[in-house]
Design a protein around this motif. Structure first.
Motif, PDB file in Angstrom:
ATOM      1  N   VAL A 311      21.286  50.524  87.175  1.00  0.00           N
ATOM      2  CA  VAL A 311      22.651  50.854  86.741  1.00  0.00           C
ATOM      3  C   VAL A 311      23.625  49.772  87.176  1.00  0.00           C
ATOM      4  O   VAL A 311      24.434  49.268  86.375  1.00  0.00           O
ATOM      5  CB  VAL A 311      23.066  52.225  87.313  1.00  0.00           C
ATOM      6  N   ALA A 312      23.571  49.398  88.447  1.00  0.00           N
ATOM      7  CA  ALA A 312      24.528  48.431  88.979  1.00  0.00           C
ATOM      8  C   ALA A 312      24.325  47.045  88.372  1.00  0.00           C
ATOM      9  O   ALA A 312      25.295  46.299  88.184  1.00  0.00           O
ATOM     10  CB  ALA A 312      24.395  48.359  90.501  1.00  0.00           C
ATOM     11  N   ALA A 313      23.072  46.701  88.067  1.00  0.00           N
ATOM     12  CA  ALA A 313      22.802  45.391  87.468  1.00  0.00           C
ATOM     13  C   ALA A 313      23.358  45.306  86.052  1.00  0.00           C
ATOM     14  O   ALA A 313      23.884  44.262  85.641  1.00  0.00           O
ATOM     15  CB  ALA A 313      21.300  45.117  87.470  1.00  0.00           C
ATOM     16  N   TYR A 314      23.252  46.389  85.296  1.00  0.00           N
ATOM     17  CA  TYR A 314      23.678  46.363  83.893  1.00  0.00           C
ATOM     18  C   TYR A 314      25.171  46.605  83.714  1.00  0.00           C
ATOM     19  O   TYR A 314      25.770  46.083  82.770  1.00  0.00           O
ATOM     20  CB  TYR A 314      22.886  47.402  83.096  1.00  0.00           C
ATOM     21  N   LEU A 315      25.791  47.393  84.581  1.00  0.00           N
ATOM     22  CA  LEU A 315      27.233  47.644  84.441  1.00  0.00           C
ATOM     23  C   LEU A 315      28.028  46.418  84.884  1.00  0.00           C
ATOM     24  O   LEU A 315      27.588  45.648  85.738  1.00  0.00           O
ATOM     25  CB  LEU A 315      27.635  48.852  85.295  1.00  0.00           C
ATOM     26  N   PRO A 316      29.212  46.243  84.311  1.00  0.00           N
ATOM     27  CA  PRO A 316      30.060  45.113  84.727  1.00  0.00           C
ATOM     28  C   PRO A 316      30.469  45.252  86.191  1.00  0.00           C
ATOM     29  O   PRO A 316      30.427  46.344  86.769  1.00  0.00           O
ATOM     30  CB  PRO A 316      31.270  45.218  83.802  1.00  0.00           C
ATOM     31  N   ARG A 317      30.861  44.153  86.764  1.00  0.00           N
ATOM     32  CA  ARG A 317      31.282  44.154  88.166  1.00  0.00           C
ATOM     33  C   ARG A 317      32.602  44.893  88.335  1.00  0.00           C
ATOM     34  O   ARG A 317      33.583  44.650  87.624  1.00  0.00           O
ATOM     35  CB  ARG A 317      31.433  42.731  88.688  1.00  0.00           C
ATOM     36  N   THR A 318      32.637  45.813  89.278  1.00  0.00           N
ATOM     37  CA  THR A 318      33.841  46.455  89.782  1.00  0.00           C
ATOM     38  C   THR A 318      33.618  46.629  91.277  1.00  0.00           C
ATOM     39  O   THR A 318      32.479  46.489  91.758  1.00  0.00           O
ATOM     40  CB  THR A 318      34.085  47.841  89.143  1.00  0.00           C
ATOM     41  N   PRO A 319      34.626  46.936  92.059  1.00  0.00           N
ATOM     42  CA  PRO A 319      34.378  47.195  93.488  1.00  0.00           C
ATOM     43  C   PRO A 319      33.318  48.286  93.699  1.00  0.00           C
ATOM     44  O   PRO A 319      32.505  48.188  94.619  1.00  0.00           O
ATOM     45  CB  PRO A 319      35.752  47.631  94.006  1.00  0.00           C
ATOM     46  N   GLU A 320      33.311  49.277  92.824  1.00  0.00           N
ATOM     47  CA  GLU A 320      32.343  50.370  92.963  1.00  0.00           C
ATOM     48  C   GLU A 320      30.932  49.901  92.638  1.00  0.00           C
ATOM     49  O   GLU A 320      29.994  50.146  93.416  1.00  0.00           O
ATOM     50  CB  GLU A 320      32.741  51.524  92.044  1.00  0.00           C
ATOM     51  N   THR A 321      30.743  49.228  91.509  1.00  0.00           N
ATOM     52  CA  THR A 321      29.395  48.806  91.138  1.00  0.00           C
ATOM     53  C   THR A 321      28.893  47.676  92.036  1.00  0.00           C
ATOM     54  O   THR A 321      27.681  47.525  92.227  1.00  0.00           O
ATOM     55  CB  THR A 321      29.333  48.373  89.658  1.00  0.00           C
ATOM     56  N   ASP A 322      29.803  46.870  92.608  1.00  0.00           N
ATOM     57  CA  ASP A 322      29.380  45.873  93.600  1.00  0.00           C
ATOM     58  C   ASP A 322      28.743  46.558  94.802  1.00  0.00           C
ATOM     59  O   ASP A 322      27.714  46.100  95.322  1.00  0.00           O
ATOM     60  CB  ASP A 322      30.578  45.044  94.068  1.00  0.00           C
ATOM     61  N   VAL A 323      29.341  47.644  95.241  1.00  0.00           N
ATOM     62  CA  VAL A 323      28.803  48.388  96.377  1.00  0.00           C
ATOM     63  C   VAL A 323      27.452  49.015  96.001  1.00  0.00           C
ATOM     64  O   VAL A 323      26.511  49.007  96.792  1.00  0.00           O
ATOM     65  CB  VAL A 323      29.806  49.459  96.847  1.00  0.00           C
ATOM     66  N   TRP A 324      27.366  49.563  94.801  1.00  0.00           N
ATOM     67  CA  TRP A 324      26.086  50.129  94.356  1.00  0.00           C
ATOM     68  C   TRP A 324      24.992  49.068  94.361  1.00  0.00           C
ATOM     69  O   TRP A 324      23.873  49.313  94.807  1.00  0.00           O
ATOM     70  CB  TRP A 324      26.239  50.698  92.945  1.00  0.00           C
ATOM     71  N   LEU A 325      25.321  47.891  93.860  1.00  0.00           N
ATOM     72  CA  LEU A 325      24.325  46.824  93.792  1.00  0.00           C
ATOM     73  C   LEU A 325      23.906  46.387  95.195  1.00  0.00           C
ATOM     74  O   LEU A 325      22.699  46.259  95.479  1.00  0.00           O
ATOM     75  CB  LEU A 325      24.889  45.633  93.019  1.00  0.00           C
ATOM     76  N   ALA A 326      24.860  46.160  96.056  1.00  0.00           N
ATOM     77  CA  ALA A 326      24.545  45.723  97.418  1.00  0.00           C
ATOM     78  C   ALA A 326      23.708  46.773  98.146  1.00  0.00           C
ATOM     79  O   ALA A 326      22.725  46.442  98.830  1.00  0.00           O
ATOM     80  CB  ALA A 326      25.824  45.437  98.191  1.00  0.00           C
ATOM     81  N   PHE A 327      24.084  48.022  97.991  1.00  0.00           N
ATOM     82  CA  PHE A 327      23.341  49.096  98.644  1.00  0.00           C
ATOM     83  C   PHE A 327      21.920  49.187  98.094  1.00  0.00           C
ATOM     84  O   PHE A 327      20.955  49.326  98.860  1.00  0.00           O
ATOM     85  CB  PHE A 327      24.070  50.429  98.445  1.00  0.00           C
ATOM     86  N   ALA A 328      21.768  49.095  96.777  1.00  0.00           N
ATOM     87  CA  ALA A 328      20.444  49.196  96.172  1.00  0.00           C
ATOM     88  C   ALA A 328      19.544  48.045  96.623  1.00  0.00           C
ATOM     89  O   ALA A 328      18.361  48.249  96.925  1.00  0.00           O
ATOM     90  CB  ALA A 328      20.557  49.223  94.648  1.00  0.00           C
ATOM     91  N   VAL A 329      20.085  46.843  96.683  1.00  0.00           N
ATOM     92  CA  VAL A 329      19.298  45.697  97.131  1.00  0.00           C
ATOM     93  C   VAL A 329      18.920  45.860  98.595  1.00  0.00           C
ATOM     94  O   VAL A 329      17.754  45.636  98.982  1.00  0.00           O
ATOM     95  CB  VAL A 329      20.079  44.381  96.911  1.00  0.00           C
ATOM     96  N   GLN A 330      19.876  46.234  99.406  1.00  0.00           N
ATOM     97  CA  GLN A 330      19.599  46.455 100.828  1.00  0.00           C
ATOM     98  C   GLN A 330      18.486  47.473 101.016  1.00  0.00           C
ATOM     99  O   GLN A 330      17.532  47.260 101.783  1.00  0.00           O
ATOM    100  CB  GLN A 330      20.867  46.950 101.541  1.00  0.00           C
ATOM    101  N   GLU A 331      18.587  48.591 100.305  1.00  0.00           N
ATOM    102  CA  GLU A 331      17.633  49.671 100.503  1.00  0.00           C
ATOM    103  C   GLU A 331      16.272  49.383  99.873  1.00  0.00           C
ATOM    104  O   GLU A 331      15.241  49.845 100.366  1.00  0.00           O
ATOM    105  CB  GLU A 331      18.203  50.983  99.956  1.00  0.00           C
TER     106      GLU A 331
END
Length: 778
Positions: A311-331
């Motif tokens: 989801v985070a990779a495909y959605l455009p960057r926003t502060p919210e989706t940036d956090v989703w992406l960082a969290f998903a990669v971390q986890e």
């Protein structure tokens, strides 16, 4: 879970842990009450997002030459999908619709609801969708083609049990009625069939015969997705109950959509807008309902994380989706470290769950590798304070590691990539000569993506004769071709991982699975190959060149030991019960064996069959007496709690361990019967001497679960018996004890069951010697 279960757990825990668990449970209950009240009053669909935003694009067009070898089954199964026929978890190919009559599960049949007459304006949805969401559901329905017939997404189309579409997701019951399986609607709603519509689209567009006009497949994709969105408002109904399935569904949606566009398909603005919004709603649901628990997090949480990553990779960057992406990669990095042992094997003590978890790991890894620089900057710029779920997100910026032989950096340390490569090594080594893996532990036929499923053709009559779950199947005449999905072929996993590492041995092993190799390779910028393991000494493998070339592959992290030659395959199970001692997907199979000769399975594990629909069958298939080991009357190697609470766990009483092992000898033991059971195997290419020792007065039985299709003949005076398949003959004999043959069952995939036989060697003596020898070969 019942009160007895909680009391047992409480006794075994220190007071501060009990207090913490109780406070967490109360906090979750309070939060659920507030969320339920909110969702009952207000629409759970989000407001329209920016019409200018577009989803990312990562997957590439697949050359039609890679699809042509699969043309026949692609034509057949996509015809089923166009007619809304699905064959999932042993259902047989059935049309899933409102008002259908279901065949039931072992005599348990429920009323599946009445037929519906859909109208273009969606008035038929009134009374099915909760009041706050029905207006938006009707609006969405208007974008569906007028001749489209809705799928009943809320139905267990095996038993006929129907969940209410207007029930809040946390109130959805499961395991509460006999024969009812919540996994059936979940499996359908993963929508893993959508990618196959892309292959039909591509072949049709390239002028291959046997297909509909290519746009039919694109329209069906749109209609099914909109049908689901309209009839499954966020947080209502059975298909939001399990976050894992939400993550798998949204990943499959995105992959299919991306592949359609890569093959030239175009979508109208209305569909793109609704699809975009639902992708966001899936991400929102995942991040707010993570299946992470401090004491255990397994394949469910991994699916949550990879789904959020997509989801985070495909959605455009926003502060919210940036956090989703960082969290998903971390986890993802954290969970590969947590859920896979140092030898690259998943920690759930199941070969099938290894496949599922490794699929998620490889596709998640490949997606991160192909992220554009703009997306990767999110890993430096995110605001960790916006993440309010557990576990926590660490502050920016995320640590990156250099790729070997490149100036590029990724979030993956070398240890991560080593484990990913070893995941494929395990799948390769454990595979039997016939291309199947042994079913060690649970097999729920679970997958992340189904880009290249394996189908075998037979007649309907043949399917009904082979599988008891289809004995009353009557959708098609007996002489119709029936396409049966083979769930035990894991070679595609090796091919997918090889898209990253490009090893020659992986390529030779998975030569028939080039489709997934190409897809992952093209994701990773056309295959920046690197290998972490091939340059190191393989410490899992021992060669013996002095005696017929037997090779031994040891996987202590799983508790599985594999002996291989050109003639013999022997797998021996001895180790922990998985999930850090929870044993949720383990069986009582310590010291059990699987044997194949000349590529023909002879002695096999019986499989899993079902989970919650029939608890007695669940427990039967994971019992000691159903495995190829020694059993003692009235005893289990590991016990489990009664009732539904005990179906996904066991107590590790066996404490199995390997005492001595080499290419000719296996010596292992466990203590599950209250005293030691020790098994010694003297292994040669043409015979195996077995010696079981257990100092108990009760009757003991050595079990051999015979593969379906293998015949048995008993010698005079029951002194020995022969197992034969064509010209191949294996003789079982013993110095003491009594041989007998019994009817039994084998389950090659979840919900699928067939007749077979098992052989028992019974004795009251504390030591039992037996011999399996090949007396004739093919």
């Amino acid at each position: 879970m019942n009160i007895k279960h909680y009391l047992r757990r409480a006794v075994s825990l220190p007071p501060h842990i009990i207090i913490k668990k109780m406070s967490d449970k109360i906090a979750r209950k309070v939060a659920f009450v507030r969320r339920r009240q909110h969702d009952m009053k207000l629409p759970t669909f989000t407001e329209a997002l920016s019409s200018h935003d577009k989803l990312g694009s990562f997957f590439k067009c697949v050359p039609v030459e890679l699809l042509l070898p699969h043309k026949d089954w692609i034509i057949a199964v996509t015809e089923h999908y166009l007619a809304h026929r699905f064959d999932l978890l042993g259902s047989g190919w059935v049309q899933v619709r409102h008002g259908m009559r279901c065949r039931g599960v072992e005599g348990h049949v429920y009323y599946a609801g009445r037929e519906v007459t859909p109208d273009k304006d969606g008035h038929w949805l009134e009374g099915r969708i909760n009041r706050a969401n029905v207006t938006e559901s009707k609006r969405i329905w208007r974008f569906i083609d007028g001749d489209y017939s809705p799928i009943n997404w809320h139905l267990d189309f095996k038993s006929g049990y129907l969940w209410s579409g207007d029930t809040w997701f946390q109130d959805i019951p499961y395991g509460h009625e006999p024969g009812v399986d919540i996994k059936v609607p979940w499996e359908l709603a993963r929508m893993q069939h959508l990618a196959l519509l892309v292959w039909a689209y591509s072949l049709s567009k390239n002028g291959r015969e046997g297909f509909r006009h290519y746009d039919v497949y694109r329209r069906e994709f749109c209609n099914q997705v909109l049908d689901f969105i309209a009839t499954n408002p966020p947080r209502f109904g059975v298909n939001w109950r399990c976050t894992m399935d939400v993550g798998i569904r949204v990943s499959n949606w995105l992959v299919a959509y991306d592949l359609f566009k890569a093959h030239g398909a175009e979508f109208d603005r209305e569909f793109d807008s609704l699809f975009f919004k639902s992708i966001y709603e899936h991400g929102l649901h995942i991040v707010n309902n993570l299946e992470w628990y401090s004491q255990l997090h397994g394949n469910h949480y991994l699916a949550d994380i990879v789904g959020l990553l997509f989801v985070a990779a495909y959605l455009p960057r926003t502060p919210e989706t940036d956090v989703w992406l960082a969290f998903a990669v971390q986890e993802l990095v954290e969970e590969v470290e947590y859920q896979f042992t140092s030898d690259g094997v998943n920690f759930e003590a199941s070969t099938s769950y290894h496949r599922l978890a490794a699929e998620m790991a490889v596709y998640g890894t490949a997606l991160i590798m192909v992220l554009p620089p703009e997306k990767l900057r999110a890993l430096k710029d995110y605001d960790y304070r916006l993440h309010r779920s557990i576990p926590k997100l660490r502050p920016a910026s995320m640590q990156l590691y250099p790729l070997e032989g490149s100036e590029e950096k990724t979030p993956f340390p070398v240890r991560y990539l080593e484990k990913l490569e070893k995941m494929a090594e395990f799948a390769m080594h454990v595979t039997m000569p016939d291309g199947h893996v042994p079913q060690i532990g649970d097999n729920d036929s679970g997958r992340f993506l189904k880009l290249q499923p394996v189908y075998q053709s037979m007649t309907v009559a043949g399917a009904k004769m082979s599988y008891n779950n289809l004995d009353t199947y009557n959708v098609f005449p007996d002489d119709t071709v029936y396409w049966y999905e083979d769930h035990a072929d894991h070679r595609h996993l090796v091919a997918a991982i090889n898209g990253i590492f490009q090893r020659h041995d992986f390529a030779d092993f998975a030569t028939e699975k080039q489709l997934e190799y190409y897809i992952v390779k093209s994701l990773c910028n056309n295959g920046r190959s690197f290998s972490c393991c091939s340059k190191k000494k393989n410490n899992y493998k021992e060669h013996d060149t002095s005696d017929n070339g037997l090779e031994l592959y040891t996987y202590p992290g799983f508790g599985l030991y594999i002996y291989k030659s050109k003639f013999l395959y022997l797998a021996v199970r001895c180790g922990h019960i998985g999930q850090n001692g929870n044993g949720g997907h383990a069986h009582n199979d310590q010291l059990s064996i699987e044997l194949a000769i000349h590529g023909v399975p002879i002695i096999v594990d019986p499989g899993t069959y079902l989970y919650t629909p029939l608890p007695e069958k669940r427990n039967l298939f994971r019992s000691t007496a159903m495995h190829n080991t020694l059993s003692v009357s009235g005893k289990e190697q590991n016990t489990w709690h009664e009732g539904r609470s005990g179906l996904f766990g066991m107590l590790d009483q066996a404490k199995a361990k390997v005492v001595e092992i080499n290419t000719h000898k296996f010596l292992g033991e466990h203590r599950g019967f209250g005293t030691v059971h020790r098994r010694l195997l003297d292994i040669h290419e043409r015979y195996i001497h077995g010696f079981d020792e257990c100092n108990l007065s009760e009757k003991k039985t050595v079990v051999f679960h015979v593969a379906p299709g293998v015949k048995i003949t008993m010698a005079q005076r029951d002194s020995r018996l022969d197992l034969y398949y064509g010209k191949l003959r294996v003789r079982l004999s013993a110095e003491t004890g009594e041989w007998s043959v019994h009817e039994s069952f084998h389950s090659p995939g979840y919900g699928i069951i067939q007749n077979c036989q098992l052989v028992k060697l019974q004795s009251t003596q504390n030591s039992i010697r037996w011999l399996a020898e090949i007396v004739e070969t093919k």
